[in-house]
Design a protein around this motif. Sequence first.
Motif, short mmCIF file in Angstrom:
data_model
loop_
_atom_site.label_atom_id
_atom_site.label_comp_id
_atom_site.label_asym_id
_atom_site.label_seq_id
_atom_site.Cartn_x
_atom_site.Cartn_y
_atom_site.Cartn_z
N ALA A 75 2.35 29.06 -38.08
CA ALA A 75 1.86 27.59 -37.90
C ALA A 75 0.41 28.39 -38.16
CB ALA A 75 2.06 27.60 -36.57
N ALA A 76 -0.08 29.53 -37.67
CA ALA A 76 -1.36 29.72 -37.49
C ALA A 76 -2.44 30.38 -39.16
CB ALA A 76 -2.02 30.13 -36.30
N LEU A 77 -1.86 31.00 -39.68
CA LEU A 77 -2.17 31.87 -40.37
C LEU A 77 -1.43 31.00 -41.65
CD1 LEU A 77 -2.07 35.15 -38.65
CD2 LEU A 77 -3.86 33.63 -38.89
N VAL A 78 -2.08 29.76 -42.15
CA VAL A 78 -1.29 29.44 -43.75
C VAL A 78 -1.54 29.83 -44.13
CG1 VAL A 78 -1.33 27.70 -42.16
CG2 VAL A 78 -3.35 27.99 -43.73
N CYS A 79 -2.41 30.65 -44.42
CA CYS A 79 -2.85 31.47 -46.08
C CYS A 79 -1.29 33.26 -45.97
CB CYS A 79 -4.31 31.74 -46.30
SG CYS A 79 -4.29 32.95 -47.58
N LYS A 80 -2.22 33.64 -45.24
CA LYS A 80 -1.23 34.95 -44.63
C LYS A 80 -0.31 34.45 -44.43
CE LYS A 80 -1.05 39.11 -42.11
NZ LYS A 80 -1.78 40.19 -40.92
N TRP A 81 0.80 33.96 -43.98
CA TRP A 81 1.74 34.01 -44.07
C TRP A 81 2.54 32.51 -44.55
CZ3 TRP A 81 5.28 36.05 -39.89
CH2 TRP A 81 4.71 37.46 -39.71
N GLY A 82 1.59 31.75 -44.49
CA GLY A 82 2.52 30.80 -45.78
C GLY A 82 2.69 30.68 -46.57
N GLU A 83 1.50 31.12 -47.65
CA GLU A 83 2.21 32.05 -48.92
C GLU A 83 3.02 32.90 -49.57
OE1 GLU A 83 -0.67 30.57 -51.70
OE2 GLU A 83 -0.91 29.06 -50.18
N VAL A 84 3.58 33.33 -48.71
CA VAL A 84 4.71 34.62 -49.20
C VAL A 84 6.19 33.49 -48.53
CG1 VAL A 84 3.56 36.08 -49.11
CG2 VAL A 84 4.35 35.38 -47.24
N ALA B 284 -6.66 39.35 -44.96
CA ALA B 284 -7.47 40.16 -43.83
C ALA B 284 -7.65 39.17 -43.13
CB ALA B 284 -9.18 40.51 -44.42
N GLU B 285 -6.50 38.71 -42.06
CA GLU B 285 -6.55 38.10 -40.84
C GLU B 285 -5.39 38.98 -40.48
OE1 GLU B 285 -6.61 33.41 -41.92
OE2 GLU B 285 -5.02 34.41 -42.93
N LYS C 79 -14.36 38.21 -39.22
CA LYS C 79 -13.61 38.79 -38.94
C LYS C 79 -13.26 39.78 -37.96
CE LYS C 79 -12.53 39.25 -43.60
NZ LYS C 79 -11.85 37.57 -43.78
N GLY C 80 -14.46 39.83 -37.48
CA GLY C 80 -13.78 40.45 -35.91
C GLY C 80 -13.31 40.24 -34.75
N PHE C 81 -13.29 38.11 -34.42
CA PHE C 81 -12.54 37.35 -34.08
C PHE C 81 -11.11 36.31 -34.78
CE2 PHE C 81 -17.05 38.50 -32.49
CZ PHE C 81 -16.19 38.76 -30.72
N ASN C 82 -11.16 36.40 -35.94
CA ASN C 82 -10.08 35.80 -36.65
C ASN C 82 -10.49 34.42 -37.10
OD1 ASN C 82 -8.40 36.87 -37.99
ND2 ASN C 82 -6.30 35.87 -36.14
N ILE C 83 -11.00 33.89 -37.54
CA ILE C 83 -12.37 32.62 -36.95
C ILE C 83 -12.85 32.06 -38.60
CG2 ILE C 83 -12.09 32.14 -34.65
CD1 ILE C 83 -15.30 32.85 -35.47
N ALA C 84 -11.57 32.66 -39.93
CA ALA C 84 -12.57 32.33 -41.48
C ALA C 84 -12.20 31.14 -41.48
CB ALA C 84 -11.42 33.20 -41.86
#
Length: 382
Positions: free
Chosen positions: A15-24, A34-35, A232-237
């Motif tokens: 739900a939160a990381l729609v690229c990293k988790w949603g693109e697979v 890099a999230e 990157k340091g705070f996961n808010i790209a």
Amino acid sequence: MSDLIRDLTDDQARAALVCKWGEVPDDVLPAWVAEMDYAVAEPITEALHRAIDAGMTGYPRFGAGGALGAAYAGWASRQFAHEVDPSRVVATVDVTAGVRLALDAVVGPGGLVMPVPGYSPQLAMAEMTGRERFDLLLDPDAERAELDLDQLDHHLSHGARALLLTQPHNPWGRAFTRAELEAVRDVVVRHDAFVISDEIHAPLVLDGREHVPYLSIEGTAEHTVAVVAASKGFNIAGLKCAQVVTASPRLHEALVSVPMARNDSWSVLGVAGSIAAYTDGDAWLAALRERLTSQRDLLVDLLAEHLPRARMRPIEATYLAWIDLRAYGHDDPAALAVERQRVQVAAGHDYQPGLTGHVRLNFATSPERLTEIVRRLALALA
């Protein structure tokens, strides 16, 4: 381990990381983009809730400095003992956009030197800005990942005008020392060249190491633009707010005098989140570094157990591991990993076209997931 760092469940991560988790696909375990698989720091979420409650969904304030400049300057002073003039902090949409802004606004004609393997979206930066790319190649067999100053000198003697310096480096995992950066400065000054210092991973130095801002090196002010961010340091790209920093009135004026359409897309919510990160995020960041150090050490142990012929240089910064798997005899281990074992790592050839047998692995996840990632990768290459 500090309870400030909260692991997301698989469902929360999707739900939160729609690229990293949603693109697979749902059956693929992602370790590529890099999230981090961690919940956002509470000071940031609280600031964002306040902004939304106030209806802050319009344009940000334009102009340099302001609250964002003051927040970044205070953070840089605390974290790196680097004194920044808040009025010379300029917002931009993200670090890659800031690099392009610097190339367009302050760097004269000439080629661009890119340390390679390098961040894959930036490999096209030279072509995008009408420049020739000069690759500053890392020997894949070198014991230590270091900038080849002889190569740099050669490139600057043969048509290159600027160096895009990523530090800490992605994917090398290096936090360059002050002596290394001073040596870079000496070569650059000798050729009257320019440095764009991409310091997006500056918060993520491990083992108590020092991040040395390139602009903190004596004699760099007139040839340097630094691009920084909390992303990157705070996961808010996804909040879309980076900062371009100068120490020269001349370079600052060149950046702020560009037409508005050249730099008009950062987010008001990104400003709010970044200010919260820089102002109230120190404790969370310290806990994150502790977690990432533990994850890095776990990765070393897991590779020794499951992939003993893998080669990985010591990781000094970032949560990204550059792993040499050539000993297992596969040109594209990332493709095999997703095909055979449903784990997604980043292909090495994306960071250096033509390079075989390498992957970039994101270890900013839970210990359990990291264990499963390496286990699957090993089975895929068996």
